[in-house]
Write an enzyme that holds these catalytic residues in place. Structure first.
Site, PDB file in Angstrom:
ATOM      1  N   GLU A 185      10.645   5.826   2.313  1.00 23.05           N
ATOM      2  CA  GLU A 185       9.265   5.371   2.510  1.00 23.05           C
ATOM      3  C   GLU A 185       8.855   4.302   1.504  1.00 23.05           C
ATOM      4  O   GLU A 185       8.119   3.371   1.846  1.00 23.05           O
ATOM      5  CB  GLU A 185       8.336   6.579   2.397  1.00 23.05           C
ATOM      6  N   ASP A 186       9.339   4.413   0.265  1.00 21.44           N
ATOM      7  CA  ASP A 186       8.781   3.590  -0.815  1.00 21.44           C
ATOM      8  C   ASP A 186       9.760   2.641  -1.493  1.00 21.44           C
ATOM      9  O   ASP A 186       9.376   1.950  -2.443  1.00 21.44           O
ATOM     10  CB  ASP A 186       8.176   4.504  -1.897  1.00 21.44           C
TER      11      ASP A 186
END
Length: 571
Positions: free
Chosen positions: A102-103
């Protein structure tokens, strides 16, 4: 990170680069995780956990949280929560990696190549959908995706709960509006999941953290009242504790008696702001931990009622009839010293462990080979039923049904085969029918409740045994909609009624078109079989003929214009 590297090579390349640089990856920070994991799994190899940490640390390097701490602190803390719960190695690896997709630039394909399908499925299950692509639907669709993954592997939910718990612990670094949103979402969706999985240890902490954000003044007042009354309350209740210990000894029963302090949110729900009436029994539950088998709990119950007067009708036997999350205990209410009402909970040591850690305790026992895989007995059948019909449900409908199914005050109804069906208070047989599945609900005509005939609008009581009567020709009705109380039942009935109205409109519209076409000397059936009608419908923007005919009945398509198009095309 070079995106040109094939999947699976980036993680290895990053670790190799760090090794060549001779830079320490901060293994001291990981030591608490490794110690906790080793305590639960003495023979487990720590290498896989270290390797997941190395990949996560390098992927997140340079990132910081709102607190200013290096981002890697968050996945380490999430993993520590799970390690202390006794989770297996694969879960800890996934927890360390849970935010990389996600990051960071690390991709799911690379993770799958580096760590295998099992870890990839767990990480993907807790990865949020891109808000820039999904907009307002991102939250609902992320939950839908997570539940789909959890239906195959419940560890997805455990990672999500640990992730949210640590985020709640550090919520003070977020802006106020985000604190409110996260706390409210946690109360509505995540905390009920913790309860469904029997993980009361997590639930209590999450309850209090959300309480502190959503009602800070009440939280502070309750905390101060409990702190100021705890010592005195223990002194007041100590004589009752001593009498119970003596009574247990008379029964030759080995058991520990403790005053278990209730968490702040639970006290608030009971007493609200009436803190001037706070009594020791409001602060504590008397907990009896029996060193023995199930039957010894009933002996302990006799000792409790011998040492204190029982309140009639307040005995709950969750041993012979466990809750849907496998919670097992005896609950009784007694009159303690000073005439004050006191709640007593009786469990074996094993029951207590399961009551605190629920699914996590089961997974630990399965991984250690101490019991068969009983995790599937935790009632998540409602999740599978929910997903079975909601693949095409709107995001709003999905969240509404999910919130309804996660209500904390559910009653337990039963099928004639003994399957537990959780329902909200006030639920009816039509709600029960749709909880079993859309087909049963759509064809329901009545019910047998505890062996007696009952209408679909009858109110069900907890413990009711329900058999739904069906007929192939039966269909949902407006009366059924009035009788339904659960979001799932109401949504399914409304959907069916809307479809029925659309079908009726299509029949009326086709009749209108057929009569108008016949007046010009043509047969509508002939035009349909030759594809003329379908071609005209497509040009007018309708995918199906029924949609076109429905639009005619609604007046959205001019009948004369349509007849002209049909007869012109057929010439």
């Amino acid at each position: 990170m070079g995106d040109e590297q094939p999947a699976g090579r980036r993680g290895r390349a990053l670790r190799d680069a760090a090794a060549r640089a001779g830079r320490s990856l901060g293994m001291v920070d990981l030591d608490p995780v490794l110690r906790a994991h080793r305590a639960g799994y003495p023979k487990a190899k720590m290498g896989p956990v270290r390797r997941a940490y190395e990949t996560a640390e390098l992927a997140h390097r340079g990132q910081a949280r709102k607190s200013g701490e290096p981002y890697i602190i968050h996945p380490i803390e999430v993993t520590l929560i799970l390690a202390e719960l006794g989770m297996d190695t694969a879960t800890l690896q996934a927890a360390l990696l849970h935010d990389t997709i996600e990051d960071t630039a690390y991709t799911l394909d690379e993770l799958r190549s580096d760590f295998g399908d099992e870890i990839a499925v767990l990480v993907d299950g807790v990865t949020k959908l891109d808000g820039s692509k999904w907009g307002e639907r991102a939250e609902a669709e992320t939950f839908r995706k997570m539940i789909l993954a959890a239906a195959a592997d419940l560890r997805v939910l455990l990672i999500k709960l640990a992730d949210r718990l640590h985020n709640l612990r550090t919520l003070g670094f977020q802006p106020a509006h985000k604190q409110q949103r996260i706390a409210r979402q946690s109360q509505e969706l995540l905390i009920p999941f913790a309860e469904r999985l029997g993980m009361y240890e997590l639930k209590r902490e999450m309850d209090d953290l959300c309480f502190s954000v959503l009602q800070p003044e009440a939280h502070q007042a309750i905390a101060a009242a409990l702190a100021g009354n705890e010592a005195g309350g223990r002194l007041i209740l100590e004589p009752a504790v001593r009498r119970l210990r003596a009574s247990l000894k008379d029964q030759r029963l080995s058991a520990e008696v403790v005053l278990h302090r209730r968490h702040l949110w639970a006290v608030h729900l009971d007493v609200g702001r009436r803190l001037d009436t706070l009594q020791p029994a409001d602060l504590f539950r008397m907990l009896v931990l029996v060193d023995g088998e199930d039957r010894d709990c009933y002996i302990a119950l006799g000792a409790v009622h011998e040492s204190m007067s029982p309140v009639p009708g307040r005995l709950k036997d969750f041993i012979s009839l466990p809750r849907f999350n496998l919670y097992r205990a005896l609950h009784t209410r007694v009159i303690a010293d000073g005439g004050k009402v006191m709640d007593v909970i009786i469990r074996t040591r094993q029951m207590h462990r399961m009551a605190e850690r629920g699914l996590a305790a089961h997974i630990h026992d399965v991984a250690r080979g101490q019991r068969a895989d009983v995790a599937g007995r935790i009632d998540l059948e409602w999740l599978r039923r929910l997903l079975a019909w909601q693949n095409d449900a709107s995001s709003a409908d999905f969240l509404e049904s999910l919130r309804g199914d996660l209500r904390p005050d559910l009653i337990a109804a039963f099928t004639t085969e003994g399957e537990v069906v959780p329902l909200p208070p006030g639920a009816t047989p039509i709600d029960f029918a749709y909880a079993l599945g859309p087909e049963i609900g759509n064809h329901a005509i009545g019910a047998l409740v505890n062996g007696r005939l009952a209408p679909l609008h009858a109110r069900l009581e907890s413990g009711a045994v329900v058999h739904i009567l069906t007929a192939e020709t039966a269909r949902p009705s407006a009366e059924g909609l009035d009788a339904a109380t659960t979001p799932t039942a109401r949504l399914l009935i409304r959907r069916h009624l809307a479809a029925q109205r659309a079908d009726d409109a299509a029949v009326r519209g086709r009749r209108m078109v057929a009569e108008a076409v016949a007046a010009t000397g043509w047969e509508l059936l002939d035009l349909e079989s030759r594809g003329v009608s379908g071609s005209v419908a497509a040009r007018l923007g309708y995918r199906e003929l029924d949609d076109l005919y429905g639009a005619v009945a609604a007046g959205d398509v001019e009948l004369d214009d349509l007849v002209t198009r049909l007869t012109t095309d057929s010439a």
